[in-house]
Design an enzyme around this catalytic site. Structure first.
Site, short mmCIF file in Angstrom:
data_model
loop_
_atom_site.label_atom_id
_atom_site.label_comp_id
_atom_site.label_asym_id
_atom_site.label_seq_id
_atom_site.Cartn_x
_atom_site.Cartn_y
_atom_site.Cartn_z
N SER A 1 -22.87 122.12 16.52
CA SER A 1 -22.42 122.34 17.91
C SER A 1 -21.49 123.56 17.97
O SER A 1 -21.23 124.09 19.04
CB SER A 1 -21.67 121.10 18.43
OG SER A 1 -20.66 120.69 17.52
N GLU B 1 -31.04 116.17 11.03
CA GLU B 1 -31.63 115.62 12.26
C GLU B 1 -33.10 115.32 12.04
O GLU B 1 -33.86 116.23 11.66
CB GLU B 1 -31.50 116.61 13.41
CG GLU B 1 -30.07 116.85 13.85
CD GLU B 1 -29.98 117.76 15.07
OE1 GLU B 1 -31.01 118.00 15.75
OE2 GLU B 1 -28.86 118.22 15.35
N GLU C 1 -27.51 109.48 18.77
CA GLU C 1 -27.01 110.25 19.92
C GLU C 1 -27.81 109.90 21.16
O GLU C 1 -29.04 109.96 21.16
CB GLU C 1 -27.12 111.76 19.62
CG GLU C 1 -26.65 112.62 20.79
CD GLU C 1 -26.41 114.08 20.45
OE1 GLU C 1 -26.48 114.45 19.26
OE2 GLU C 1 -26.13 114.84 21.40
O1 KIV Z 1 -23.23 119.19 15.99
C1 KIV Z 1 -22.60 118.23 16.45
O2 KIV Z 1 -21.45 118.35 16.90
C2 KIV Z 1 -23.26 116.93 16.45
C3 KIV Z 1 -22.65 115.87 17.32
C4 KIV Z 1 -23.11 116.07 18.71
C5 KIV Z 1 -22.95 114.53 16.82
O3 KIV Z 1 -24.26 116.75 15.81
#
Ligand code: KIV
Length: 264
Positions: free
Chosen positions: A46, A114, A181
């Site tokens: 993120s 993921e 999520e």
């Molecule tokens: O990259 C991230 O911050 C995440 C969260 C949304 C769980 O994977």
């Protein structure tokens, strides 16, 4: 305070103590997350959106993740550090081994991937070589173009069953944690009850063993309308330190997430 390990988290899970996790990408915020008593830090991809201003996580590369994992490690005292493997850095088992090694050497104690059943062999190989893995299911932002938007996943009985099967298969392959999520509360509950490893939720309801939020979202720093599962803890506190402490308190006493942060 002793260093938090996967063993610590599993003891917390067994005694029913909720586990707190927030993202962090630098040494300063990591210091304050430690001071607030957060159990676990996610160096999330993120960072592509909240630090680099990108419109998705897809362009984030392994060098970005290694750099920010080093920064977090430098400011860390006792939180467990989990780092994300970015888009297309675990296409093959060999590639996953090389890139996960780089993150572990930068300071991660567990890496996050993921995807579902197709990752079984990768998870098994990493685990066999001493690299713990968290399997991220439900809304997987790296697959945003396939999913067609940031939508709740696992709404139909078939999709929910499929996600449960994937969680069980990944646990059997050696996953040490599962992250869910943006799924209905019933799906978060069913997967938490069916698996024995700690389950982390973000928009997955109140029953998961752990909760995570993106730091900039929970501090009200992310521009634009926030998704339902985000709570702005700065709206009720005067300082960042107090907002972090409120997050820890509310996850531990199970007042966050409340029903307005969850999906039916
Ligand atoms: O990259 C991230 O911050 C995440 C969260 C949304 C769980 O994977």
């Amino acid at each position: 305070m002793a260093q938090t390990t996967l063993h610590t988290l599993s003891s917390m899970q067994q005694r029913g103590e909720k586990i707190t996790c927030l993202t962090s990408y630098d040494a300063t915020f990591t210091h304050w997350l430690n001071a607030a008593g957060v159990d676990m830090i996610l160096v999330g991809d993120s960072l592509g959106m909240v630090l680099q201003g990108l419109d998705s996580t897809l362009p984030v590369d392994i060098e970005d993740m290694v750099y920010h994992t080093h920064c977090v490690k430098a400011g860390n005292q006792n939180c467990l550090i989990m780092a994300d493997m970015p888009f297309m850095t675990y296409r093959t088992i060999e590639q996953a081994m090389t890139n996960a090694t780089a993150l572990m050497q930068a300071g991660a104690q567990i890496i996050k991937l993921e995807g579902g059943i197709w990752l079984q062999d990768t998870v098994a190989k990493l685990y066999e070589q001493g690299i713990p893995v968290c399997a991220h299911l439900g809304l997987t932002p790296q697959a945003i173009n396939k999913l067609g938007g940031y939508r709740v996943q696992g709404r139909t009985p078939e999709q929910a069953q499929n996600m449960l099967d994937e969680a069980l298969a990944l646990e059997a392959a050696g996953a040490s944690m599962i992250l869910l999520e943006c799924v209905p509360t019933s799906v978060g509950k069913a997967i938490t009850e069916a698996t024995s490893v700690p389950v982390i939720g973000i928009g997955a309801g109140p029953y998961t063993d752990a909760q995570v939020l993106v730091l900039h979202d929970m501090l009200g720093l992310s521009p634009g309308k926030q998704t339902r599962f985000v709570k702005n803890f700065m709206a009720q506190e005067n300082t960042i330190q107090d907002a972090l402490a409120a997050y820890v308190r509310e996850v531990k006493n199970q007042t966050f997430p409340a029903s307005e942060h969850c999906f039916e």
